[in-house]
Design a protein around this motif. Structure first.
Motif, PDB file in Angstrom:
ATOM      1  N   LEU A   1      12.486  19.885   1.082  1.00 51.46           N
ATOM      2  CA  LEU A   1      12.783  19.224  -0.181  1.00 51.46           C
ATOM      3  C   LEU A   1      11.624  19.421  -1.143  1.00 51.46           C
ATOM      4  CD1 LEU A   1      14.117  15.854   1.247  1.00 51.46           C
ATOM      5  CD2 LEU A   1      15.450  17.831   0.535  1.00 51.46           C
ATOM      6  N   SER A   2      11.924  19.606  -2.413  1.00 51.94           N
ATOM      7  CA  SER A   2      10.859  19.859  -3.385  1.00 51.94           C
ATOM      8  C   SER A   2      10.150  18.586  -3.830  1.00 51.94           C
ATOM      9  CB  SER A   2      11.429  20.580  -4.605  1.00 51.94           C
ATOM     10  OG  SER A   2      12.410  19.773  -5.221  1.00 51.94           O
ATOM     11  N   ASN A   3      10.676  17.420  -3.506  1.00 54.93           N
ATOM     12  CA  ASN A   3      10.063  16.184  -3.980  1.00 54.93           C
ATOM     13  C   ASN A   3       9.093  15.551  -2.991  1.00 54.93           C
ATOM     14  OD1 ASN A   3      11.942  15.338  -2.142  1.00 54.93           O
ATOM     15  ND2 ASN A   3      12.791  13.721  -3.412  1.00 54.93           N
ATOM     16  N   ALA A   4       8.872  16.143  -1.856  1.00 56.25           N
ATOM     17  CA  ALA A   4       7.926  15.609  -0.878  1.00 56.25           C
ATOM     18  C   ALA A   4       6.512  15.872  -1.370  1.00 56.25           C
ATOM     19  CB  ALA A   4       8.142  16.254   0.476  1.00 56.25           C
ATOM     20  N   GLU A   5       5.657  14.868  -1.287  1.00 57.98           N
ATOM     21  CA  GLU A   5       4.323  15.003  -1.849  1.00 57.98           C
ATOM     22  C   GLU A   5       3.224  14.551  -0.893  1.00 57.98           C
ATOM     23  OE1 GLU A   5       4.327  12.913  -5.591  1.00 57.98           O
ATOM     24  OE2 GLU A   5       4.991  14.729  -6.604  1.00 57.98           O
ATOM     25  N   VAL A   6       2.045  15.022  -1.202  1.00 59.22           N
ATOM     26  CA  VAL A   6       0.823  14.584  -0.552  1.00 59.22           C
ATOM     27  C   VAL A   6       0.018  13.879  -1.634  1.00 59.22           C
ATOM     28  CG1 VAL A   6      -1.231  15.299   0.695  1.00 59.22           C
ATOM     29  CG2 VAL A   6       0.892  16.583   0.976  1.00 59.22           C
ATOM     30  N   GLU A   7      -0.429  12.656  -1.354  1.00 62.43           N
ATOM     31  CA  GLU A   7      -1.156  11.862  -2.349  1.00 62.43           C
ATOM     32  C   GLU A   7      -2.626  11.747  -1.972  1.00 62.43           C
ATOM     33  OE1 GLU A   7       2.424   8.770  -3.526  1.00 62.43           O
ATOM     34  OE2 GLU A   7       0.782   8.057  -2.266  1.00 62.43           O
ATOM     35  N   ILE A   8      -3.473  11.745  -2.993  1.00 66.05           N
ATOM     36  CA  ILE A   8      -4.899  11.480  -2.807  1.00 66.05           C
ATOM     37  C   ILE A   8      -5.187  10.099  -3.370  1.00 66.05           C
ATOM     38  CG2 ILE A   8      -7.247  12.131  -3.461  1.00 66.05           C
ATOM     39  CD1 ILE A   8      -6.328  15.030  -3.527  1.00 66.05           C
ATOM     40  N   HIS A   9      -5.769   9.260  -2.534  1.00 65.04           N
ATOM     41  CA  HIS A   9      -6.147   7.898  -2.926  1.00 65.04           C
ATOM     42  C   HIS A   9      -7.668   7.784  -2.909  1.00 65.04           C
ATOM     43  CE1 HIS A   9      -2.116   5.899  -2.158  1.00 65.04           C
ATOM     44  NE2 HIS A   9      -1.944   7.128  -1.663  1.00 65.04           N
ATOM     45  N   VAL A  10      -8.209   7.074  -3.899  1.00 62.05           N
ATOM     46  CA  VAL A  10      -9.631   6.740  -3.916  1.00 62.05           C
ATOM     47  C   VAL A  10      -9.757   5.261  -4.212  1.00 62.05           C
ATOM     48  CG1 VAL A  10     -10.371   9.049  -4.651  1.00 62.05           C
ATOM     49  CG2 VAL A  10      -9.978   7.280  -6.369  1.00 62.05           C
ATOM     50  N   GLN A  11     -10.934   4.728  -3.974  1.00 62.14           N
ATOM     51  CA  GLN A  11     -11.168   3.323  -4.277  1.00 62.14           C
ATOM     52  C   GLN A  11     -11.200   3.128  -5.788  1.00 62.14           C
ATOM     53  OE1 GLN A  11     -14.762   2.523  -2.069  1.00 62.14           O
ATOM     54  NE2 GLN A  11     -13.596   1.996  -0.238  1.00 62.14           N
ATOM     55  N   GLN A  12     -10.779   1.946  -6.213  1.00 61.38           N
ATOM     56  CA  GLN A  12     -10.690   1.629  -7.639  1.00 61.38           C
ATOM     57  C   GLN A  12     -11.978   1.962  -8.385  1.00 61.38           C
ATOM     58  OE1 GLN A  12      -7.917   0.275  -9.329  1.00 61.38           O
ATOM     59  NE2 GLN A  12      -9.135   0.734 -11.132  1.00 61.38           N
ATOM     60  N   SER A  13     -13.109   1.711  -7.788  1.00 59.04           N
ATOM     61  CA  SER A  13     -14.394   1.941  -8.453  1.00 59.04           C
ATOM     62  C   SER A  13     -14.709   3.421  -8.663  1.00 59.04           C
ATOM     63  CB  SER A  13     -15.523   1.288  -7.656  1.00 59.04           C
ATOM     64  OG  SER A  13     -15.557   1.818  -6.338  1.00 59.04           O
ATOM     65  N   ASP A  14     -13.997   4.314  -7.981  1.00 58.83           N
ATOM     66  CA  ASP A  14     -14.253   5.756  -8.080  1.00 58.83           C
ATOM     67  C   ASP A  14     -13.202   6.512  -8.894  1.00 58.83           C
ATOM     68  OD1 ASP A  14     -16.564   5.668  -6.476  1.00 58.83           O
ATOM     69  OD2 ASP A  14     -15.348   5.729  -4.651  1.00 58.83           O
ATOM     70  N   VAL A  15     -12.230   5.803  -9.461  1.00 58.51           N
ATOM     71  CA  VAL A  15     -11.108   6.460 -10.142  1.00 58.51           C
ATOM     72  C   VAL A  15     -11.568   7.347 -11.291  1.00 58.51           C
ATOM     73  CG1 VAL A  15      -9.060   6.062 -11.576  1.00 58.51           C
ATOM     74  CG2 VAL A  15      -9.379   4.771  -9.459  1.00 58.51           C
ATOM     75  N   VAL A  16     -12.396   6.837 -12.177  1.00 55.00           N
ATOM     76  CA  VAL A  16     -12.809   7.603 -13.358  1.00 55.00           C
ATOM     77  C   VAL A  16     -13.568   8.858 -12.947  1.00 55.00           C
ATOM     78  CG1 VAL A  16     -14.221   7.560 -15.452  1.00 55.00           C
ATOM     79  CG2 VAL A  16     -12.811   5.585 -14.860  1.00 55.00           C
ATOM     80  N   GLN A  17     -14.527   8.708 -12.057  1.00 55.62           N
ATOM     81  CA  GLN A  17     -15.310   9.862 -11.612  1.00 55.62           C
ATOM     82  C   GLN A  17     -14.427  10.891 -10.900  1.00 55.62           C
ATOM     83  OE1 GLN A  17     -18.432   9.012  -8.802  1.00 55.62           O
ATOM     84  NE2 GLN A  17     -19.294  11.059  -8.952  1.00 55.62           N
ATOM     85  N   ALA A  18     -13.530  10.429 -10.057  1.00 60.62           N
ATOM     86  CA  ALA A  18     -12.653  11.349  -9.317  1.00 60.62           C
ATOM     87  C   ALA A  18     -11.729  12.111 -10.255  1.00 60.62           C
ATOM     88  CB  ALA A  18     -11.835  10.579  -8.291  1.00 60.62           C
TER      89      ALA A  18
END
Length: 70
Positions: free
Chosen positions: A44-61
């Motif tokens: 299926l084309s809608n299957a995804e892999v997600e990258i999660h980071v901690q809230q404090s690192d969102v802007v830098q990431a």
């Protein structure tokens, strides 16, 4: 996912997400990958892999991701 973690990137290209994960870890950002693909979803084309980071690192990431040519 536990509180304090934010999805900053998702793709159906697991190799690309692994490269981004390595870039973020090189900058000492804690990264968690959630692979929503399973054997059935691989077709299926809608299957995804997600990258999660901690809230404090969102802007830098997001900045690190934005300056890459992936």
């Amino acid at each position: 996912m536990a509180e304090g973690w934010v999805v900053i990137y998702s793709s159906n290209d697991s190799n690309k997400t692994e490269m981004i994960k390595s870039l973020l870890e090189d900058e000492e950002i804690n990264v968690v990958i959630i692979n929503k693909m399973d054997s059935m979803q691989l077709y299926l084309s809608n299957a995804e892999v997600e990258i999660h980071v901690q809230q404090s690192d969102v802007v830098q990431a997001k900045y690190i991701i934005s300056k890459t040519d992936l």
